[in-house]
Design an enzyme around this catalytic site. Structure first.
Site, PDB file in Angstrom:
ATOM      1  N   ILE A 216       0.828  -1.197   0.000  1.00  0.00           N
ATOM      2  CA  ILE A 216       0.000   0.000   0.000  1.00  0.00           C
ATOM      3  C   ILE A 216       0.869   1.257   0.000  1.00  0.00           C
ATOM      4  O   ILE A 216       1.974   1.255   0.541  1.00  0.00           O
ATOM      5  CB  ILE A 216      -0.968  -0.027   1.218  1.00  0.00           C
ATOM      6  CG1 ILE A 216      -2.108   0.958   1.048  1.00  0.00           C
ATOM      7  CG2 ILE A 216      -0.213   0.173   2.533  1.00  0.00           C
ATOM      8  CD1 ILE A 216      -3.262   0.728   2.036  1.00  0.00           C
ATOM      9  N   CYS A 217       0.371   2.305  -0.635  1.00  0.00           N
ATOM     10  CA  CYS A 217       0.969   3.631  -0.578  1.00  0.00           C
ATOM     11  C   CYS A 217      -0.174   4.626  -0.447  1.00  0.00           C
ATOM     12  O   CYS A 217      -1.239   4.287   0.057  1.00  0.00           O
ATOM     13  CB  CYS A 217       1.868   3.912  -1.785  1.00  0.00           C
ATOM     14  SG  CYS A 217       0.992   4.028  -3.362  1.00  0.00           S
ATOM     15  N   ARG A 218      -0.006   5.829  -0.894  1.00  0.00           N
ATOM     16  CA  ARG A 218      -1.074   6.829  -0.764  1.00  0.00           C
ATOM     17  C   ARG A 218      -2.238   6.521  -1.709  1.00  0.00           C
ATOM     18  O   ARG A 218      -3.392   6.534  -1.319  1.00  0.00           O
ATOM     19  CB  ARG A 218      -0.517   8.224  -1.039  1.00  0.00           C
ATOM     20  CG  ARG A 218      -1.551   9.321  -0.884  1.00  0.00           C
ATOM     21  CD  ARG A 218      -0.879  10.699  -0.972  1.00  0.00           C
ATOM     22  NE  ARG A 218      -1.854  11.749  -0.765  1.00  0.00           N
ATOM     23  CZ  ARG A 218      -2.457  12.410  -1.740  1.00  0.00           C
ATOM     24  NH1 ARG A 218      -2.199  12.120  -3.007  1.00  0.00           N
ATOM     25  NH2 ARG A 218      -3.326  13.353  -1.465  1.00  0.00           N
TER      26      ARG A 218
END
Length: 109
Positions: free
Chosen positions: A60-62
């Site tokens: 996951i990231c932004r």
């Protein structure tokens, strides 16, 4: 690109957060492993020690772009990895808990 929706994640799924330190400190999913994308290759050993040996890695990231890059790298290494579509933005929008570096309620930067 193997992808999952935030709503498909269950409590206890292994989550790898590849956002940068300032983003992590502002708010992240409790229990996630944090290795920024800018340090990922150098810290790969740290990832392999923490990652499940026979389970899926949810990256996951932004929003999903940086995590897609790391997901592809992990898949190339033979790891069962999937990109979390929409990232922490959809995580927070879906009402999932976000905590800051002190364990208090956080926000997605």
């Amino acid at each position: 690109m193997p992808t999952v929706e935030v709503t498909d994640l269950a409590d206890g799924d292994f989550l790898l957060d590849v956002r940068e330190d300032d983003e992590w400190q502002a708010g992240h999913a409790a229990g996630a492993l944090h290795i920024p994308i800018s340090e990922f290759v150098a810290r790969y050993g740290e990832f392999t020690e923490a990652a499940p040996q026979d389970g899926r890695v949810h990256v996951i990231c932004r929003s999903g772009a940086r995590s897609a890059q790391v997901t592809m790298y992990l898949v190339q290494q033979g790891i069962d990895a999937v990109n979390v579509d929409g990232g922490m933005q959809l995580w927070a929008a879906g009402g999932r808990a976000v905590v800051d570096a002190k364990g208090q309620p956080g926000f997605v930067l």
